[in-house]
Scaffold this active site. Structure first.
Site, mmCIF file in Angstrom:
data_model
loop_
_atom_site.group_PDB
_atom_site.id
_atom_site.type_symbol
_atom_site.label_atom_id
_atom_site.label_comp_id
_atom_site.label_asym_id
_atom_site.label_seq_id
_atom_site.Cartn_x
_atom_site.Cartn_y
_atom_site.Cartn_z
ATOM 1 N N GLY A 41 9.394 -14.238 18.473
ATOM 2 C CA GLY A 41 8.256 -14.332 17.272
ATOM 3 C C GLY A 41 7.385 -15.725 17.259
ATOM 4 C CG HIS A 81 -18.286 12.916 -4.717
ATOM 5 N ND1 HIS A 81 -19.061 11.641 -4.638
ATOM 6 C CD2 HIS A 81 -18.742 13.498 -5.948
ATOM 7 C CE1 HIS A 81 -19.553 11.446 -5.659
ATOM 8 N NE2 HIS A 81 -19.277 12.310 -6.503
ATOM 9 C CG ASP A 141 3.784 -13.161 16.134
ATOM 10 O OD1 ASP A 141 2.982 -11.915 16.232
ATOM 11 O OD2 ASP A 141 3.818 -13.614 14.777
ATOM 12 C CB VAL A 163 -7.589 -31.963 7.841
ATOM 13 C CG1 VAL A 163 -6.395 -32.875 7.106
ATOM 14 C CG2 VAL A 163 -8.030 -30.886 6.891
ATOM 15 N N GLY A 185 12.755 -10.142 10.716
ATOM 16 C CA GLY A 185 11.733 -11.223 11.283
ATOM 17 C C GLY A 185 10.932 -11.767 10.256
ATOM 18 C CB ALA A 218 -7.980 -15.241 3.088
HETATM 19 P P1 FAD Z 1 9.121 -11.875 14.248
HETATM 20 O O1 FAD Z 1 8.597 -11.041 13.249
HETATM 21 O O2 FAD Z 1 8.501 -13.435 14.045
HETATM 22 O O3 FAD Z 1 10.557 -11.896 14.654
HETATM 23 C C1 FAD Z 1 11.182 -12.824 15.570
HETATM 24 C C2 FAD Z 1 12.723 -12.927 15.094
HETATM 25 O O4 FAD Z 1 13.280 -13.457 16.285
HETATM 26 C C3 FAD Z 1 12.996 -13.630 13.791
HETATM 27 O O5 FAD Z 1 13.832 -12.887 13.076
HETATM 28 C C4 FAD Z 1 13.819 -14.882 14.371
HETATM 29 O O6 FAD Z 1 14.672 -15.323 13.585
HETATM 30 C C5 FAD Z 1 14.422 -14.175 15.759
HETATM 31 N N1 FAD Z 1 14.688 -15.333 16.565
HETATM 32 C C6 FAD Z 1 14.014 -16.084 16.981
HETATM 33 N N2 FAD Z 1 14.571 -16.883 18.151
HETATM 34 C C7 FAD Z 1 15.942 -16.313 18.288
HETATM 35 C C8 FAD Z 1 16.935 -16.768 19.247
HETATM 36 N N3 FAD Z 1 17.230 -17.387 20.018
HETATM 37 N N4 FAD Z 1 18.100 -15.768 18.952
HETATM 38 C C9 FAD Z 1 18.236 -14.988 17.938
HETATM 39 N N5 FAD Z 1 17.007 -14.552 17.241
HETATM 40 C C10 FAD Z 1 16.018 -15.256 17.417
HETATM 41 N N6 FAD Z 1 1.184 -9.037 10.263
HETATM 42 C C11 FAD Z 1 0.594 -7.852 9.859
HETATM 43 O O7 FAD Z 1 0.253 -7.196 10.849
HETATM 44 N N7 FAD Z 1 0.352 -7.603 8.472
HETATM 45 C C12 FAD Z 1 0.611 -8.244 7.535
HETATM 46 O O8 FAD Z 1 0.219 -8.155 6.326
HETATM 47 C C13 FAD Z 1 1.110 -9.734 7.823
HETATM 48 N N8 FAD Z 1 1.247 -10.698 6.907
HETATM 49 C C14 FAD Z 1 1.937 -11.665 7.266
HETATM 50 C C15 FAD Z 1 1.976 -12.849 6.151
HETATM 51 C C16 FAD Z 1 2.555 -14.013 6.509
HETATM 52 C C17 FAD Z 1 2.756 -15.084 5.252
HETATM 53 C C18 FAD Z 1 3.046 -14.352 7.804
HETATM 54 C C19 FAD Z 1 3.465 -15.655 8.290
HETATM 55 C C20 FAD Z 1 2.630 -13.375 8.927
HETATM 56 C C21 FAD Z 1 2.084 -12.416 8.586
HETATM 57 N N9 FAD Z 1 1.984 -11.376 9.318
HETATM 58 C C22 FAD Z 1 1.359 -10.059 9.192
HETATM 59 C C23 FAD Z 1 2.340 -11.456 11.083
HETATM 60 C C24 FAD Z 1 3.481 -10.775 11.280
HETATM 61 O O9 FAD Z 1 4.560 -11.276 10.341
HETATM 62 C C25 FAD Z 1 3.895 -10.971 12.776
HETATM 63 O O10 FAD Z 1 2.802 -10.721 13.504
HETATM 64 C C26 FAD Z 1 5.215 -10.382 13.166
HETATM 65 O O11 FAD Z 1 6.246 -10.553 12.406
HETATM 66 C C27 FAD Z 1 5.531 -10.501 14.652
HETATM 67 O O12 FAD Z 1 6.521 -9.714 14.778
HETATM 68 P P2 FAD Z 1 7.648 -10.223 15.996
HETATM 69 O O13 FAD Z 1 8.509 -9.207 16.203
HETATM 70 O O14 FAD Z 1 6.841 -10.916 17.345
HETATM 71 O O15 FAD Z 1 8.564 -11.407 15.584
HETATM 72 P P1 NAI Z 2 -5.397 -18.055 11.388
HETATM 73 O O1 NAI Z 2 -5.611 -18.264 12.723
HETATM 74 O O2 NAI Z 2 -5.894 -16.692 10.594
HETATM 75 O O3 NAI Z 2 -6.371 -18.939 10.682
HETATM 76 C C1 NAI Z 2 -6.143 -20.492 10.930
HETATM 77 C C2 NAI Z 2 -7.193 -21.356 10.112
HETATM 78 O O4 NAI Z 2 -7.222 -22.508 10.248
HETATM 79 C C3 NAI Z 2 -8.493 -20.634 11.020
HETATM 80 O O5 NAI Z 2 -9.573 -20.393 10.218
HETATM 81 C C4 NAI Z 2 -8.814 -22.180 11.827
HETATM 82 O O6 NAI Z 2 -10.354 -22.457 12.025
HETATM 83 C C5 NAI Z 2 -8.367 -23.093 10.827
HETATM 84 N N1 NAI Z 2 -8.041 -24.515 11.396
HETATM 85 C C6 NAI Z 2 -7.255 -24.547 12.438
HETATM 86 N N2 NAI Z 2 -7.113 -25.992 12.783
HETATM 87 C C7 NAI Z 2 -7.632 -26.636 11.605
HETATM 88 C C8 NAI Z 2 -7.738 -28.101 11.191
HETATM 89 N N3 NAI Z 2 -6.987 -28.883 11.869
HETATM 90 N N4 NAI Z 2 -8.221 -28.079 9.879
HETATM 91 C C9 NAI Z 2 -8.835 -27.117 9.315
HETATM 92 N N5 NAI Z 2 -8.727 -25.877 9.435
HETATM 93 C C10 NAI Z 2 -8.094 -25.540 10.878
HETATM 94 O O7 NAI Z 2 -3.945 -18.592 11.038
HETATM 95 P P2 NAI Z 2 -2.925 -18.178 9.791
HETATM 96 O O8 NAI Z 2 -3.780 -18.100 8.617
HETATM 97 O O9 NAI Z 2 -2.266 -19.523 9.572
HETATM 98 O O10 NAI Z 2 -2.023 -16.999 10.047
HETATM 99 C C11 NAI Z 2 -1.380 -17.005 11.306
HETATM 100 C C12 NAI Z 2 -1.238 -15.652 11.959
HETATM 101 O O11 NAI Z 2 -0.485 -14.699 10.790
HETATM 102 C C13 NAI Z 2 -2.421 -15.060 12.089
HETATM 103 O O12 NAI Z 2 -2.624 -14.919 13.682
HETATM 104 C C14 NAI Z 2 -2.507 -13.602 11.726
HETATM 105 O O13 NAI Z 2 -2.694 -12.656 12.127
HETATM 106 C C15 NAI Z 2 -0.880 -13.596 11.028
HETATM 107 N N6 NAI Z 2 -1.096 -13.042 9.665
HETATM 108 C C16 NAI Z 2 -1.576 -11.941 9.512
HETATM 109 C C17 NAI Z 2 -1.814 -11.483 8.224
HETATM 110 C C18 NAI Z 2 -2.220 -9.865 7.853
HETATM 111 O O14 NAI Z 2 -2.263 -9.205 9.034
HETATM 112 N N7 NAI Z 2 -2.853 -9.541 6.832
HETATM 113 C C19 NAI Z 2 -1.453 -12.269 6.981
HETATM 114 C C20 NAI Z 2 -1.110 -13.440 7.293
HETATM 115 C C21 NAI Z 2 -0.772 -14.068 8.673
#
Ligand code: FAD
Ligand code: NAI
Length: 466
Positions: free
Chosen positions: A144, A444, A312, A237, A39, A186
């Site tokens: 997701g 420590h 998600d 924006v 995913g 960030a």
């Molecule tokens: P997903 O991981 O989104 O998986 C869903 C899967 O379903 C996908 O592979 C998709 O292809 C498949 N799918 C969708 N529709 C269909 C269909 N109709 N048929 C078959 N397959 C399908 N979370 C953290 O906890 N820690 C982090 O450090 C973190 N970093 C992140 C960094 C980035 C850049 C991003 C974008 C997200 C990050 N997240 C992080 C968030 C995390 O990736 C998601 O919360 C997590 O992947 C959600 O898991 P999920 O199983 O719900 O769905």
């Molecule tokens: P986010 O919800 O963390 O941040 C989006 C930001 O965009 C907010 O600060 C919001 O105020 C701002 N925003 C919204 N509309 C805007 C606009 N029109 N103009 C300017 N600013 C605007 O979402 P993000 O960073 O896109 O991440 C998506 C999801 O992925 C998050 O829910 C997060 O939980 C997950 N994720 C988790 C990570 C982790 O656990 N380390 C790392 C990356 C993603």
């Protein structure tokens, strides 16, 4: 029925849930539309972003702090192509590990787009156009999320990009404009700032990571500012335009003045939306809410009792470990167990440096809910361990109930906070008081002493080393 459980989606929620189903003796199939399992998290999320965060941090330290440690380097260069290649190797090794786990647990892996034909039947359309139909007693939607955007900021995946493209750029941007200073902004903003890009954050709210405790946003901003970043808070924006080799971002300031920023890339990180496209939920009669999330009850059941959803695509934090807990929860519910997910104690981490990590109530939330509370805090700069490693930025903040002393929330920004937060989760799961933690021996010198000292401060202003 052919299967006890059909899992649609192989992200952390999907594959974890499928494994737990198989462990419990349920005949399970997992459907994934892409060739690789794992995913968003494994392919274009958690894992690749952490790989680039680690690589860029090595470069930053080599160019900024090694000399002070007495290590001299000459001709330091960024080889971005190698950095991205290594990231991909990490991703590939990790997703292959999931293939192994599917085989080990005798889960049928089917690649293609899954959609409902009726409440028990799923059609899978494969990459070669062929189709397969399977039936299941229980179906779990684990599809997701995808990046969201606004009409004013059309994504072209070239100059106006999402996190997915930001994980595979072929050059370090000269000026990266980041719309949204939340978690993705960030983290990926930090990556490119460390590699030498000028980074400007345009954020709608009045701080970075605005949903976390306000103290964390302020401290994180100080740290990211040291990387040379600019911030435009409370800015709306209005337009993002790809002019060929450049991107022009227009925004309204809080005073109503228009600002214009010109960069070579614009990362749109304004949140993610639940992904149900192509699932044909109507054929099963599954309801979504007004934000497009699959509606579930407290047992993660949709309005159709044998169809569940997780991660998600439903309400709650969009985090991998939240989705994983829910996968396990559904599997155990299906076999009649009584599992529990403690949503308030799902930690949140931002993998910048210093790292930000939190669990439980924020100070804003306790105020809003009228819960009597007290605060204890302790700065990293007062820790011997932090001085030794030169990681003196940050603090630990503990919120405890004013009368009972029970810990209500822990917010950390500092070195290795991502790992340290686990101690706070354990303490809070066992409903520890601040004094309980303050009376436990912490090795420590370690960063964890900051948590103990913050608890001492919360208990009765008894911190020792400040
Ligand atoms: P997903 O991981 O989104 O998986 C869903 C899967 O379903 C996908 O592979 C998709 O292809 C498949 N799918 C969708 N529709 C269909 C269909 N109709 N048929 C078959 N397959 C399908 N979370 C953290 O906890 N820690 C982090 O450090 C973190 N970093 C992140 C960094 C980035 C850049 C991003 C974008 C997200 C990050 N997240 C992080 C968030 C995390 O990736 C998601 O919360 C997590 O992947 C959600 O898991 P999920 O199983 O719900 O769905
Ligand atoms: P986010 O919800 O963390 O941040 C989006 C930001 O965009 C907010 O600060 C919001 O105020 C701002 N925003 C919204 N509309 C805007 C606009 N029109 N103009 C300017 N600013 C605007 O979402 P993000 O960073 O896109 O991440 C998506 C999801 O992925 C998050 O829910 C997060 O939980 C997950 N994720 C988790 C990570 C982790 O656990 N380390 C790392 C990356 C993603």
């Amino acid at each position: 029925m052919e299967y006890d459980v059909i899992m649609i989606g192989s992200g952390p929620g999907g594959y974890t849930g499928a494994i737990r189903c198989a462990q419990l003796g349920l005949k399970t199939a997992i459907i994934e539309k892409y060739p690789a399992l794992g995913g968003t998290c494994l392919n274009v999320g958690c894992i690749p972003s952490k790989a680039l965060l680690d690589s860029s941090e090595h470069f930053y330290n080599a160019s900024h702090t090694f000399a002070e440690h007495g290590i001299k380097l000459a001709d330091l260069q960024v080889d971005l192509a190698q950095m991205i290649k290594r990231k991909q190797e990490v991703v590939d090794a990790t997703t292959k590990g999931i293939n192994f786990l599917m085989k080990k647990n005798k889960i049928d892996e089917i690649h293609g787009v899954g959609s409902f034909v009726d409440p028990h039947t799923i059609k899978i359309v494969k990459a070669d156009g062929s189709e397969q139909t399977i039936t299941g007693k229980n179906i779990i939607i684990a599809t997701g999320s995808k990046p969201s955007s606004f009409p004013s900021m059309p994504i072209d995946k070239k100059r106006v990009i999402t996190s997915t493209e930001a994980l595979k750029l072929t050059e370090v941007p000269k000026h990266l404009i980041v719309i949204g200073a939340g978690v993705i902004g960030a983290e990926l903003g930090s990556v490119y700032a460390r590699l030498g890009a000028k980074v400007s954050f345009v954020e709608f709210a009045d701080s970075m990571i605005p949903t976390m405790d306000k103290t964390m946003g302020k401290e994180l901003q100080k740290a990211i500012k040291k990387l040379g970043a600019d911030f435009y808070f409370s800015h709306k924006v209005t337009k993002v335009e790809n002019t060929g080799n450049e991107v022009v971002v227009s925004a309204d300031s809080p005073k109503g003045e228009q600002i214009t920023l010109t960069g070579d890339y614009c990362l749109v990180s304004v949140g993610r939306r639940p992904y149900t496209d192509g699932l044909n939920l109507e054929a099963a009669g599954v309801k979504v809410d007004n934000r497009g999330r699959v509606e579930v009850d407290n047992h993660l059941r949709t309005n159709v009792p044998h169809i569940y959803a997780l991660g998600d695509v439903i309400r709650g934090a969009m985090l991998a470990h939240k989705a994983e807990e829910e996968g396990t929860f559904i599997a155990e519910t299906i076999v009649g167990q009584k599992p529990h997910v403690h949503y308030r104690l799902i930690p949140g981490v931002v993998y910048t440096w210093p790292e930000v990590a939190a669990v439980g109530y924020t100070e804003e939330e306790v105020k809003q809910e009228g819960i009597p509370y007290k605060v204890g805090s302790f700065p990293f700069k007062a820790l011997g361990r932090a001085r030794a490693s030169m990681d003196i930025d940050g603090l630990v903040k503990v919120l405890a109930h004013k009368e009972t002393d029970e810990i209500l929330g822990v917010h950390m920004i500092g070195a290795r906070a991502a790992d340290m937060i686990a101690e706070a989760v354990v303490a809070m799961e066992f409903r520890a008081s601040a004094e309980d933690v303050s009376r436990m021996s912490h090795a420590h010198p370690t960063y964890t002493e900051a948590f103990k000292e913050a608890c001492l401060d919360a208990t009765d202003k008894r911190a020792i080393n400040i």
